[in-house]
Write an enzyme that holds these catalytic residues in place. Structure first.
Site, PDB file in Angstrom:
ATOM      1  N   ASP A  71     -17.013  16.407  -4.559  1.00 42.66           N
ATOM      2  CA  ASP A  71     -17.742  15.270  -4.001  1.00 42.66           C
ATOM      3  C   ASP A  71     -16.669  14.198  -3.825  1.00 42.66           C
ATOM      4  O   ASP A  71     -15.861  13.962  -4.741  1.00 42.66           O
ATOM      5  CB  ASP A  71     -18.802  14.806  -5.016  1.00 42.66           C
ATOM      6  CG  ASP A  71     -19.684  13.688  -4.469  1.00 42.66           C
ATOM      7  OD1 ASP A  71     -19.118  12.668  -4.017  1.00 42.66           O
ATOM      8  OD2 ASP A  71     -20.903  13.828  -4.500  1.00 42.66           O
ATOM      9  N   SER A  72     -16.638  13.547  -2.673  1.00 36.40           N
ATOM     10  CA  SER A  72     -15.492  12.665  -2.405  1.00 36.40           C
ATOM     11  C   SER A  72     -15.466  11.437  -3.304  1.00 36.40           C
ATOM     12  O   SER A  72     -14.469  10.720  -3.339  1.00 36.40           O
ATOM     13  CB  SER A  72     -15.446  12.254  -0.941  1.00 36.40           C
ATOM     14  OG  SER A  72     -16.360  11.235  -0.659  1.00 36.40           O
ATOM     15  N   THR A 103     -18.329  11.747   2.935  1.00 40.32           N
ATOM     16  CA  THR A 103     -18.288  10.476   3.670  1.00 40.32           C
ATOM     17  C   THR A 103     -17.995   9.282   2.763  1.00 40.32           C
ATOM     18  O   THR A 103     -17.475   8.274   3.221  1.00 40.32           O
ATOM     19  CB  THR A 103     -19.631  10.221   4.386  1.00 40.32           C
ATOM     20  OG1 THR A 103     -20.680  10.269   3.421  1.00 40.32           O
ATOM     21  CG2 THR A 103     -19.866  11.230   5.485  1.00 40.32           C
ATOM     22  N   CYS A 292     -16.121 -10.081   4.911  1.00 40.55           N
ATOM     23  CA  CYS A 292     -16.803  -9.817   6.195  1.00 40.55           C
ATOM     24  C   CYS A 292     -16.214  -8.544   6.800  1.00 40.55           C
ATOM     25  O   CYS A 292     -15.013  -8.317   6.713  1.00 40.55           O
ATOM     26  CB  CYS A 292     -16.541 -10.930   7.202  1.00 40.55           C
ATOM     27  SG  CYS A 292     -17.213 -12.508   6.728  1.00 40.55           S
TER      28      CYS A 292
HETATM   29  N1  ASP Z   1     -21.303  12.072  -2.050  1.00 39.01           N
HETATM   30  C1  ASP Z   1     -20.904  12.762  -0.838  1.00 39.01           C
HETATM   31  C2  ASP Z   1     -19.389  12.752  -0.754  1.00 39.01           C
HETATM   32  O1  ASP Z   1     -18.824  11.764  -0.379  1.00 39.01           O
HETATM   33  C3  ASP Z   1     -21.502  12.117   0.361  1.00 39.01           C
HETATM   34  C4  ASP Z   1     -21.158  12.758   1.681  1.00 39.01           C
HETATM   35  O2  ASP Z   1     -20.474  13.715   1.797  1.00 39.01           O
HETATM   36  O3  ASP Z   1     -21.650  12.272   2.690  1.00 39.01           O
HETATM   37  O4  ASP Z   1     -18.761  13.712  -1.070  1.00 39.01           O
END
Ligand code: ASP
Length: 355
Positions: A71-72, A103, A292
């Site tokens: 998981d990132s 993500t 911002c």
């Molecule tokens: N928690 C996931 C990750 O970053 C979220 C994703 O992949 O969209 O590994």
């Protein structure tokens, strides 16, 4: 590292066929639900079974998978070194690279790789998905297929996008200008301070003027010394000198990204400035970026930022926090000379800021 390597059996037959190396690091794209209902990463071999159409591509595809996809949110300096090393080691053998990545921290990883891969002249496209590939309405297939197309796109035999990017939900963005802005809708990434490099619709419409030029004379160099003794300190009304001093007293800390208000403003009271002065006097580098998403830091525009300039805070101009904190780690790893690092922070390395 013990990578798993899979060569896909696509239609690509001739030596003229384009080739892509997919680096699978993990993320929602390749996750499945466990017994408790939580999403956990699973192996890439199984993912490809979910998009059999990939085998019809006229592109030679090889996949290198992290031994344990992550998981990132768990990404670390070591993972960045691995990703950059895999690209560096395989650079001459492929036309382009697609990094499948969660993500949550994709903008950090794409920013860091844009600095580490000096002289890059081939596409490195980060992508992922908001829904796992096995979900019926998943965005994974569109994101992956478009990324593969972009990674091999050429004009006159030259790569169209020779830089580190994020492709997500129809938008191709410069990696070090991107930010995750959505955790629910499919349009997860935005680049407030730089125009998209391409938009995909019926065709992929490249904005050639915004893309870094192809410079064949440049050789790829891997710069993998990083120093993560840094922190991000976000200002908020009510912050006290106790909090600031405690942060600046962290043993070994070398740099701080200070997230200020608006165009780089902060409290102008003397307790605040004195705390910063003490930190800078003991050798810390303080880099000013705005809370911002759009706009830029202009130290000296308001009285409330003029003092920051005077005490020696470095302006981060229009950098995102993601680009700034990774740039700080990168430059701290490259040099011990504080003045050199301070100067280099204000000069673009890979198009991450407009000066
Ligand atoms: N928690 C996931 C990750 O970053 C979220 C994703 O992949 O969209 O590994």
């Amino acid at each position: 590292m013990n990578y798993k390597i899979v060569r896909l059996n696509t239609r690509a037959k001739t030596s003229k066929t384009s080739s892509v190396l997919i680096i699978y690091t993990g993320g929602t794209l390749g996750m499945a639900y466990d017994e408790s209902g939580a999403l956990v990463p699973f192996n890439f071999g199984q993912i490809l079974e979910k998009i059999p159409i990939i085998n019809n591509l006229d592109v030679a595809i090889t996949v290198i998978s992290f031994p344990s996809p992550i998981d990132s949110s768990n990404v670390s300096v070591l993972h960045w070194k691995d990703m950059a090393y895999i690209i560096y080691e395989n650079y001459d053998s492929y036309d382009g690279f697609v990094v499948l990545h969660g993500t949550d921290t994709m903008a950090y990883s794409a920013s860091m790789l844009s600095y580490m891969l000096k002289g890059l002249n081939k596409p490195v496209i980060f992508t992922g998905a908001q829904l796992p590939i096995s979900a019926l309405r998943s965005d994974a297939r569109e994101n992956l297929m478009s990324s593969l197309e972009i990674a091999t796109a050429k004009i006159d035999d030259k790569p169209i996008v020779p830089e580190v990017c994020i492709f997500f939900n129809h938008l191709l963005l410069r990696g070090n200008r991107s930010k995750k802005v959505q955790s629910v809708h499919f349009d997860a990434f935005e680049s407030e301070n730089y125009s998209p490099l391409a938009e995909s619709g019926i065709v992929i419409d490249y904005q050639l003027a915004a893309i870094r030029p192809y410079e064949p004379s440049k050789k790829l160099k891997l710069l993998n010394e990083l120093d993560n003794r840094v922190m991000v300190l976000k200002l908020f009304p009510g912050i006290t000198d106790k909090i600031m001093d405690a942060c600046f007293a962290i043993p070994d800390l070398r740099g701080v990204v200070l997230e200020t208000y608006g165009s780089g403003n902060s409290p102008s009271e003397s307790w605040f400035m004195k705390s910063l002065e003490r930190a800078i006097a003991k050798g810390l580098i303080i880099l000013n970026v705005s809370q911002c998403n759009g706009g830029r830091v202009i130290q000296g525009r308001y009285e409330t930022s003029r003092e920051l300039l005077n005490v020696g805070v470095v302006s981060g101009a229009d950098m995102t926090t993601e680009a700034a904190v990774t740039k700080l780690m990168f430059l701290l790893g490259q040099s011990k000379d504080r003045e050199e690092i301070r100067r280099k922070l204000t000069i673009p390395i890979a198009g991450e800021m407009t000066t």
